[in-house]
Every structure is written in structure tokens, then in C-alpha cells.
Design an enzyme around this catalytic site. Structure first.
Site, PDB file in Angstrom:
ATOM      1  N   VAL A  34       0.818  -1.394   0.268  1.00 52.27           N
ATOM      2  CA  VAL A  34      -0.046  -0.051   0.024  1.00 52.27           C
ATOM      3  C   VAL A  34       0.913   0.962  -0.002  1.00 52.27           C
ATOM      4  CG1 VAL A  34      -1.854   1.266   1.273  1.00 52.27           C
ATOM      5  CG2 VAL A  34      -1.919  -1.174   1.180  1.00 52.27           C
ATOM      6  N   ASP A  53      10.217   3.056   6.836  1.00 56.51           N
ATOM      7  CA  ASP A  53       9.925   1.698   7.155  1.00 56.51           C
ATOM      8  C   ASP A  53      10.759   1.084   8.303  1.00 56.51           C
ATOM      9  OD1 ASP A  53       8.078  -0.658   5.580  1.00 56.51           O
ATOM     10  OD2 ASP A  53       9.360  -1.501   6.938  1.00 56.51           O
ATOM     11  N   THR A 103      -2.624  -4.626   9.277  1.00 60.17           N
ATOM     12  CA  THR A 103      -3.731  -4.631  10.332  1.00 60.17           C
ATOM     13  C   THR A 103      -4.237  -6.302  10.061  1.00 60.17           C
ATOM     14  OG1 THR A 103      -5.307  -3.661   8.964  1.00 60.17           O
ATOM     15  CG2 THR A 103      -4.271  -2.429  10.447  1.00 60.17           C
ATOM     16  N   THR A 138      -6.642  -0.793   7.147  1.00 54.64           N
ATOM     17  CA  THR A 138      -8.053  -1.330   7.564  1.00 54.64           C
ATOM     18  C   THR A 138      -8.250  -1.304   9.045  1.00 54.64           C
ATOM     19  OG1 THR A 138      -8.222  -2.518   5.508  1.00 54.64           O
ATOM     20  CG2 THR A 138      -9.689  -3.313   7.159  1.00 54.64           C
ATOM     21  N   CYS A 278      -7.095  -8.850   2.849  1.00 50.30           N
ATOM     22  CA  CYS A 278      -8.191  -8.347   2.709  1.00 50.30           C
ATOM     23  C   CYS A 278      -9.546  -9.076   3.028  1.00 50.30           C
ATOM     24  CB  CYS A 278      -8.373  -7.313   1.564  1.00 50.30           C
ATOM     25  SG  CYS A 278      -7.071  -6.014   1.503  1.00 50.30           S
ATOM     26  N   ARG A 349       2.102 -14.882   1.688  1.00 52.91           N
ATOM     27  CA  ARG A 349       1.812 -14.768   3.040  1.00 52.91           C
ATOM     28  C   ARG A 349       0.474 -15.168   3.545  1.00 52.91           C
ATOM     29  NH1 ARG A 349       3.378  -8.756   4.369  1.00 52.91           N
ATOM     30  NH2 ARG A 349       2.387  -8.589   2.248  1.00 52.91           N
TER      31      ARG A 349
END
Length: 447
Positions: A34, A53, A103, A138, A278, A349
Site C-alpha cells: 500500500v 519503514d 492490520t 483497515t 483483505c 503470506r
């Protein structure tokens, strides 16, 4: 956050004029799937962008001109004016700070906002008055207000809505899909105040060609993100359960869907493994917050259970196909083609193929894998199987196509079958190779 979030009416939203956003100083916190495209597009639009990061390996890779996500491209990264660092002090020079961190959910399927909270405290330590902070991760409806903002205020000693702006704008791009990237998907933007909303809408309009949708509250935008993927999860669960029904009835699921699809109002969803960051995750953010408020959304929960059961169903199909071909399960060897969570991406992942592999190994079946997109060492570590560097079907009893990469459409299934045991087995999760299977004598199964 001391002041109450204002819910705008449609007339109020239309009356807010967007300021003209000139060159801005932007800091992106989190440079994954993202954050990195965000950083690149803002840089390409002429803004000054620094990316932060916590992973030194990520920063080292980016500084070498390599895109670890594969979405932006090595050349684009190397030619950009982006600054990459692990040093959060660059936040102090930013007018806008945009946070895009993962998240996930916990083992008990509860929202895990630890990284959001950590990012908030880090931003707070370096936040300057007048800066606007935007969360793209999210969260459950109310998560920005309940978790992110308090974390910032704790270390910033500043007040949201008064000393610094707050916004929420959920990511909506599709990794690996050039037609649904950041620029060509409508961006939802929300904020704590009308001034911040107008400012952020103008900022995002500099990089989103499809336009910006101004949500009346941050909670509305947060809920919209969860609902988008919950809707897909429920619809996919319906066709996945239909596939299981058809299997028990001896029907061809694809033929049933094609026939039903001739009606004008039929929605075209196909069965398959539901992985990614997601669809299998966002519904739990909605479920958990709803349950906290006293309502249990049973349909949404049931959809998650159905989709989580698909790996076992795929393993059972594979076992039945091996039995039909006359193989002894404990002596059988399956080669999985495609281990990433979706076609043409490198991300493993959250791939559900791992659950299929686990089920097959419980029956003593030997499993190997091949994927032209993912890193071989990472796949071996993630799935605990041998990974082929070059595709070979020697001593293989069955093929299981878990992810239909474009490269697989160019395979000669006759050549693959030639080196396999007789009769060869093909389990095709997405049903993409039925013609080749019939032509070359495979014992064939698909969802």
C-alpha cells in the site's frame, strides 16, 4: 481527541471547496503493497516524498533501486526522487503523514491493531503542529478515533482537530492488477473536520484520476472498507458452498454457473481458495466491533467458515482423484503449481494453499511446489515442502493447480503428462485447464 467528529450532510460536503494543493511535503509510514505505490505516485505528481519503514532490509532493497512488492517496478523506483529511511525524524519535515501498516487478525480472529498503535506513537513523537495525519490501514468502524488518534496524542502532547489534522482514507487498489491500481480506483476520503476533508480531497486528487469520494465521517469510510471485502467474501462463500453441493450431487459446478449466468441479473462469482490480506481479514473487523455492540452478524461469520473449509475440500478432491487413478496415498507425490495467494503476484503470506498442503501431508502424500513468481527459499520455509527451481513432472502422480498464473496457460499438458505416472491426475482449483485435461487423459477434478 477531545472534540467530537462531525458528520457532514450531502449539502455540506458539496459546499466545501477544495483548496488548490501545490507541492507538498509528504511522509509515508510503511512501504509495503500500500505505502510504496502511494509514495511513488505522490512523487510522480511532483510532491516531495519520504518513505519510512521499520525494516532495514526493505529500505536497503529500495535504496538499491529494487521494488520488493513488484507493483511499482525497479526502474520506476530507481528513477524516482523518493527518499527511503528507517529514521522517523523525517516526519518532522512533513505537512502530511500517511500511515499504511498491516492490520492482521490474531489467532483467535480478533483485530490486531498493534502496528497501527505503534505507528501512532512514533508519529506523535515527531509530529509538528499544523501537520495532517492520515491512516490508510483497515480498521474497524471507529478504529482511527479509538486507537490511532489516542496513540498520536499520547506522545505528541497535541490535540487532534485543533493542533493537527486527522483523516482516514482506506486503500482500495488491487496488487498485480494494472487496471485497478491507485490512479484508477475511486479514493474514499474522510476527516475529522471539514477543512481537513477539503484539504485531503485536493491532495489525493493529484494522484487519483478516478476521483475522490468524500465520506461524511471517518467511521463511514472505515465501515465501507470492511463492507467492500465482506460483500465479496459472502458471495464467494455462496459459490464455494454451491461447488460442494454440486460435488455431492455429481454435477459440474462450472456448467451450473454458466447456465445460471445466462439470466441478466445473475452475479458472476466463481469458487476458489480465498486468500490475501483483505477478503479473509476485513470481515473479522466488522464482526468483532458489531459483537462488541451487542449484535452477532451470523451470515458474515458463516461465510468465513465456508471459505475457510475450502482447502480441506480441495484436499479431499485430490485424494479421490488419486484413488481413482489407482495410487496408494502414502506412495503418491503431488506437485502444486502456483503457491501465491492470487495469480501473477509474488505474495505467499496469506495463501490458502498451505492449508491444502497440510491436509494432503496428513494422509502421507508427498508434496512439492513450483511457482514462477514467488521466492523459492521463502516458499520452502512457509510451506515446508521441496520447491522446484525448474518445472519437472518426473515421478509425479498428480498436479494441483492452486494459483493460475499467466505462465501456466502456456504449458504443454501433454508433455507434463508424459513424465507422470499413468493415469496422470490434475486437480484444477479454478477450472482453467479442463480442455487440456480431457485431451491428455488426466483424471480431472475442479471446484
Amino acid at each position: 481527541m477531545t472534540e467530537r467528529e462531525h458528520a457532514y450532510s450531502e449539502s455540506e460536503l458539496e459546499s466545501v471547496e477544495d483548496p488548490i494543493t501545490a507541492q507538498a511535503d509528504i511522509c509515508i509510514v510503511g512501504l509495503g503493497y500500500v505505502g510504496l505505490p502511494l509514495a511513488y505516485e505522490f512523487d510522480a505528481a511532483g510532491h516531495d516524498v519520504a518513505g519510512v519503514d521499520v525494516d532495514p532490509d526493505t529500505i536497503e532493497t529500495l535504496e538499491s533501486g529494487t521494488d520488493p512488492t513488484g507493483d511499482v517496478g525497479d526502474t520506476a523506483i530507481a528513477d524516482s526522487g523518493l527518499e527511503f529511511t528507517t529514521d522517523p525524524t523525517v516526519i518532522e519535515d512533513a505537512t502530511y503523514v500517511i500511515v499504511a501498516v498491516p492490520t492482521p487478525v490474531t489467532d483467535r480472529e480478533r483485530p490486531n491493531l498493534e502496528l497501527v498503535e505503534n505507528a501512532g506513537t512514533t508519529v506523535g513523537r515527531h509530529l509538528q503542529p499544523g501537520t495532517t495525519v492520515v491512516l490508510e490501514s483497515t480498521v474497524y468502524p471507529g478504529g482511527t478515533r479509538d486507537v490511532f488518534v489516542p496513540a498520536i496524542e499520547e506522545t505528541a502532547t497535541l490535540t487532534a482537530g485543533k493542533d493537527f489534522g486527522v483523516g482516514y482514507s482506506p486503500e482500495r487498489m488491487v496488487p498485480g492488477d494494472d487496471e485497478r491500481g491507485l490512479r484508477n480506483v475511486v479514493k474514499i476520503v474522510s476527516a475529522l473536520t471539514d477543512e481537513t476533508l477539503a484539504d485531503l480531497a485536493a491532495l489525493y486528487e493529484t494522484i487519483v484520476d478516478a476521483g475522490v469520494h468524500r465520506a461524511p465521517t471517518m467511521a463511514t469510510a472505515e465501515a465501507a472498507k470492511c463492507v467492500e471485502n465482506t460483500q465479496r467474501d459472502v458471495n464467494i462463500a455462496l459459490v464455494n458452498e454451491l461447488a460442494m453441493v454440486c460435488d455431492h450431487l455429481g454435477l459440474d459446478t462450472q456448467a451450473v454457473l454458466e447456465a445460471a449466468g445466462t439470466k441478466w441479473n445473475f452475479h458472476d462469482y466463481r469458487p476458489g481458495l480465498v486468500g490475501g490480506h483483505c477478503i479473509p481479514v476485513d470481515p473479522f473487523y466488522l464482526i468483532d466491533e458489531s459483537e462488541q455492540r451487542g449484535f452477532s452478524p451470523e451470515l458474515i461469520q458463516q461465510a468465513r467458515e465456508v471459505n475457510d473449509s475450502v482447502p480441506n475440500h480441495v484436499a479431499e478432491m485430490t485424494i479421490r482423484a488419486l484413488n481413482e487413478a489407482g495410487n496408494v496415498l502414502q506412495d503418491s507425490r503431488i506437485l502444486v503449481l502456483g503457491l501465491t495467494y492470487k495469480p501473477n503476484v509474488a505474495d505467499i503470506r496469506t495463501s490458502k494453499i498451505g492449508a491444502v498442503i497440510d491436509s494432503l501431508q496428513e494422509y502421507g502424500i508427498s508434496v512439492a511446489g513450483f511457482d514462477p513468481h514467488a521466492d523459492n527459499e521463502e516458499m520452502a520455509a512457509e510451506f515446508g515442502i521441496d520447491i522446484q527451481k525448474e518445472l519437472s513432472t518426473v515421478d509425479v502422480d498428480g498436479l494441483l493447480v492452486g494459483t493460475t498464473h499467466d505462465e501456466f496457460h502456456g504449458l504443454n499438458f501433454g508433455d507434463l503428462a508424459f513424465d507422470m505416472s499413468e493415469p496422470p491426475v490434475l486437480v484444477d482449483v479454478d477450472g482453467a485447464f479442463d480442455e487440456q485435461a480431457t485431451e491428455h487423459g488426466f483424471v480431472y477434478r475442479r471446484l
